[in-house]
Write a protein that holds these residues in place. Structure first.
Motif, PDB file in Angstrom:
ATOM      1  N   ARG A  23       0.847  -1.192   0.000  1.00  0.00           N
ATOM      2  CA  ARG A  23       0.000   0.000   0.000  1.00  0.00           C
ATOM      3  C   ARG A  23       0.879   1.238   0.000  1.00  0.00           C
ATOM      4  NH1 ARG A  23      -5.191  -1.435   0.772  1.00  0.00           N
ATOM      5  NH2 ARG A  23      -5.614  -3.495   1.663  1.00  0.00           N
ATOM      6  N   PRO A  26      -1.435   7.914  -0.500  1.00  0.00           N
ATOM      7  CA  PRO A  26      -1.719   8.813  -1.628  1.00  0.00           C
ATOM      8  C   PRO A  26      -0.875  10.071  -1.629  1.00  0.00           C
ATOM      9  CG  PRO A  26      -3.746   7.967  -0.680  1.00  0.00           C
ATOM     10  CD  PRO A  26      -2.639   7.539   0.243  1.00  0.00           C
ATOM     11  N   ASP A  57      -5.282   1.756  -3.133  1.00  0.00           N
ATOM     12  CA  ASP A  57      -4.096   2.486  -2.676  1.00  0.00           C
ATOM     13  C   ASP A  57      -2.827   1.660  -2.819  1.00  0.00           C
ATOM     14  OD1 ASP A  57      -4.724   0.614  -0.798  1.00  0.00           O
ATOM     15  OD2 ASP A  57      -4.456   1.928   0.940  1.00  0.00           O
TER      16      ASP A  57
END
Length: 228
Positions: A23, A26, A57
């Motif tokens: 992950r 952002p 993500d």
């Protein structure tokens, strides 16, 4: 092919023995995630992995048995840890580091990290001594001012001992803080990839083809074939 210039830090978590989800916050990797597609090659701590499914993500990837054996991915536990992320090099992109393949040659450990006024002097080595893997895949390619990839980061070797049992890099603040080098503790394992150009030169010098004898290797021969 990669350059060793990290574009984001991700968080990796195992999904079983050989599958991982990575992950990417952002704030760090919005543009990277926007361009990512199924089948892309992405370097995760210097390990070339293939995106097999996309997450809102991040992505999921599977590592082969060879990759698990040769890299730090095989020692990941259930805890989430930070990893360096770099997408593959695109034609026409800037080459700011050095040629990195994403094929890790072996692992080493952080021996010492000392903060100075301008950098972190980080020393890496094989704490188990000069093993065959370390000697064959790492030690022979260590030279002062040469290149090496540590967890996928393109770094310059400041110094090393004659036997190649350890080497030191001076890490500038931007590299230290924007990669997972800042999370390392003494004794932690890292992925190492030796300079691919050094591997080809070594091949030419020590394993000449039937077209070339050892006596044919010279500076002019290397220049003619693009190595100088």
């Amino acid at each position: 092919m990669f350059t060793g210039l990290i574009q984001a830090q991700g968080i990796i978590q195992p999904l079983g023995r050989d599958r991982f989800q990575i992950r990417i916050p952002p704030a760090q990797g919005a543009s990277l995630l926007a361009e990512m597609a199924m089948g892309d090659s992405v370097a995760v701590d210097g390990v070339c992995l293939t995106v097999e499914s996309l997450l809102p993500d991040g992505f999921v990837a599977t590592a082969s048995p060879e990759t698990l054996t040769r890299t730090t991915l095989g020692s990941r536990n259930e805890a989430s840890t930070y990893v360096n992320i770099e997408p593959s090099l695109q034609v026409g992109s800037k080459l700011g580091g050095h040629f990195v393949t994403g094929h890790v040659d072996g692992v080493g450990r952080l021996i010492r990290s000392v903060a100075t006024d301008r950098a972190w002097e980080m020393t890496f080595g094989s704490l188990s001594g000069l093993s065959e893997v370390w000697e064959q895949n790492i030690a022979r390619y260590l030279i002062p001012k040469g290149s090496i990839a540590i967890n996928g980061i393109s770094l310059t070797i400041a110094e090393c001992d004659a036997s190649g049992s350890w080497f030191q890099c001076a890490v500038i603040p931007v590299t230290y803080h924007e990669t997972n080098l800042s999370h390392l503790q003494e004794g932690n394992w890292v992925n190492l990839e030796s300079d691919i150009l050094g591997k080809y030169v070594n091949k030419l010098l020590h394993h000449p083809s039937h077209h070339t004898s050892e006596h044919d290797i010279s500076l002019s021969f290397l220049a003619e074939h693009g190595y100088l």
